[in-house]
Design an enzyme around this catalytic site. Structure first.
Site, PDB file in Angstrom:
ATOM      1  N   LYS A  44      40.811  29.533 -14.435  1.00 31.62           N
ATOM      2  CA  LYS A  44      40.602  30.987 -14.622  1.00 31.62           C
ATOM      3  C   LYS A  44      39.859  31.649 -13.454  1.00 31.62           C
ATOM      4  O   LYS A  44      40.005  32.839 -13.221  1.00 31.62           O
ATOM      5  CB  LYS A  44      39.802  31.247 -15.922  1.00 31.62           C
ATOM      6  CG  LYS A  44      40.451  30.687 -17.165  1.00 31.62           C
ATOM      7  CD  LYS A  44      41.597  31.582 -17.635  1.00 31.62           C
ATOM      8  CE  LYS A  44      42.374  31.000 -18.806  1.00 31.62           C
ATOM      9  NZ  LYS A  44      41.562  30.625 -19.955  1.00 31.62           N
ATOM     10  N   LYS A  47      38.555  28.578  -8.594  1.00 31.81           N
ATOM     11  CA  LYS A  47      37.535  27.959  -7.734  1.00 31.81           C
ATOM     12  C   LYS A  47      37.647  26.440  -7.848  1.00 31.81           C
ATOM     13  O   LYS A  47      37.658  25.903  -8.948  1.00 31.81           O
ATOM     14  CB  LYS A  47      36.121  28.363  -8.198  1.00 31.81           C
ATOM     15  CG  LYS A  47      35.697  29.772  -7.860  1.00 31.81           C
ATOM     16  CD  LYS A  47      34.184  29.953  -8.146  1.00 31.81           C
ATOM     17  CE  LYS A  47      33.675  31.268  -7.600  1.00 31.81           C
ATOM     18  NZ  LYS A  47      32.206  31.399  -7.703  1.00 31.81           N
TER      19      LYS A  47
HETATM   20  N1  C2G Z   1      24.449  35.040  -6.113  1.00 39.59           N
HETATM   21  C1  C2G Z   1      23.500  35.803  -5.440  1.00 39.59           C
HETATM   22  N2  C2G Z   1      23.467  35.783  -4.097  1.00 39.59           N
HETATM   23  C2  C2G Z   1      24.331  35.023  -3.393  1.00 39.59           C
HETATM   24  C3  C2G Z   1      25.292  34.235  -4.064  1.00 39.59           C
HETATM   25  C4  C2G Z   1      25.333  34.253  -5.441  1.00 39.59           C
HETATM   26  O1  C2G Z   1      22.690  36.517  -6.072  1.00 39.59           O
HETATM   27  N3  C2G Z   1      24.251  35.032  -2.031  1.00 39.59           N
HETATM   28  C5  C2G Z   1      24.478  35.107  -7.580  1.00 39.59           C
HETATM   29  C6  C2G Z   1      25.788  35.658  -8.131  1.00 39.59           C
HETATM   30  O2  C2G Z   1      25.780  37.091  -8.099  1.00 39.59           O
HETATM   31  C7  C2G Z   1      25.784  35.111  -9.556  1.00 39.59           C
HETATM   32  C8  C2G Z   1      25.069  33.743  -9.392  1.00 39.59           C
HETATM   33  O3  C2G Z   1      24.368  33.789  -8.125  1.00 39.59           O
HETATM   34  O4  C2G Z   1      24.987  35.953 -10.383  1.00 39.59           O
HETATM   35  C9  C2G Z   1      26.042  32.578  -9.376  1.00 39.59           C
HETATM   36  O5  C2G Z   1      26.977  32.794  -8.331  1.00 39.59           O
HETATM   37  P1  C2G Z   1      28.467  32.195  -8.524  1.00 39.59           P
HETATM   38  O6  C2G Z   1      28.365  30.760  -8.841  1.00 39.59           O
HETATM   39  O7  C2G Z   1      29.291  32.663  -7.380  1.00 39.59           O
HETATM   40  O8  C2G Z   1      28.877  32.980  -9.854  1.00 39.59           O
HETATM   41  P2  C2G Z   1      30.305  33.628 -10.187  1.00 39.59           P
HETATM   42  O9  C2G Z   1      31.388  32.760  -9.707  1.00 39.59           O
HETATM   43  O10 C2G Z   1      30.241  35.029  -9.754  1.00 39.59           O
HETATM   44  O11 C2G Z   1      30.316  33.477 -11.803  1.00 39.59           O
HETATM   45  O12 C2G Z   1      31.286  34.992 -16.171  1.00 39.59           O
HETATM   46  C10 C2G Z   1      30.590  35.271 -14.962  1.00 39.59           C
HETATM   47  C11 C2G Z   1      30.988  34.310 -13.883  1.00 39.59           C
HETATM   48  O13 C2G Z   1      30.938  32.974 -14.352  1.00 39.59           O
HETATM   49  C12 C2G Z   1      30.046  34.494 -12.677  1.00 39.59           C
END
Ligand code: C2G
Length: 131
Positions: A44, A47
């Site tokens: 979904k 990744k």
């Molecule tokens: N994040 C951040 N700064 C970054 C990278 C990531 O603040 N430089 C934050 C993202 O905004 C998110 C969290 O770290 O709040 C986790 O990042 P990801 O693993 O990329 O999350 P994502 O794939 O956006 O999953 O249902 C919601 C999704 O599962 C969110």
């Protein structure tokens, strides 16, 4: 006891993730992290993770800001999670700004936190490839 939740993949854990988790915990007393499963990521979120769910879970559970790690298996579980885990505040990075405002209807505060600039798992992989 103010209960906070956030969701994510958290692959190749880096300081941007830690900044998010630290600020999320500052908003309450207990932080739940809903961690995207390998299946959810692949099917979904499109990744492909470097670390497996179990490895990512172990890393998150080792962070002092994190109190509980649960699986995120689909996009639709958030509403029920708010009630199941008695959540007061939902937090996520502002790359999702506005996307989860519907959770306010469940009586939950919704907070979008500024992302940490320049760092991302994609960027790390890219930089390593170019070395
Ligand atoms: N994040 C951040 N700064 C970054 C990278 C990531 O603040 N430089 C934050 C993202 O905004 C998110 C969290 O770290 O709040 C986790 O990042 P990801 O693993 O990329 O999350 P994502 O794939 O956006 O999953 O249902 C919601 C999704 O599962 C969110």
């Amino acid at each position: 006891m103010k209960r906070v939740i956030t969701y994510g993949t958290f692959d190749m854990l880096h300081y941007g993730h830690i900044n998010l988790l630290r600020r999320a915990k500052e908003l309450g007393d207990y932080l739940v992290v809903a961690l995207s499963t390998d299946k959810f990521n692949l099917e979904k979120k499109n990744k492909k993770c470097f670390f497996s769910y179990e490895q990512r879970k172990l890393l998150l559970e080792s962070i002092r800001f994190v109190d509980l790690v649960i699986p995120e298996e689909d996009w639709e579980q958030k509403k029920s999670d708010m009630h199941l885990y008695r959540i007061d505040t939902f937090v996520i990075g502002d790359d999702w700004k506005g996307k989860f405002d519907f959770l306010k209807d469940e009586g939950v505060e919704v907070v979008y936190l500024e992302r940490t600039p320049e760092i991302s798992t994609t960027q790390i992989k890219q930089d390593l490839k170019n070395k």
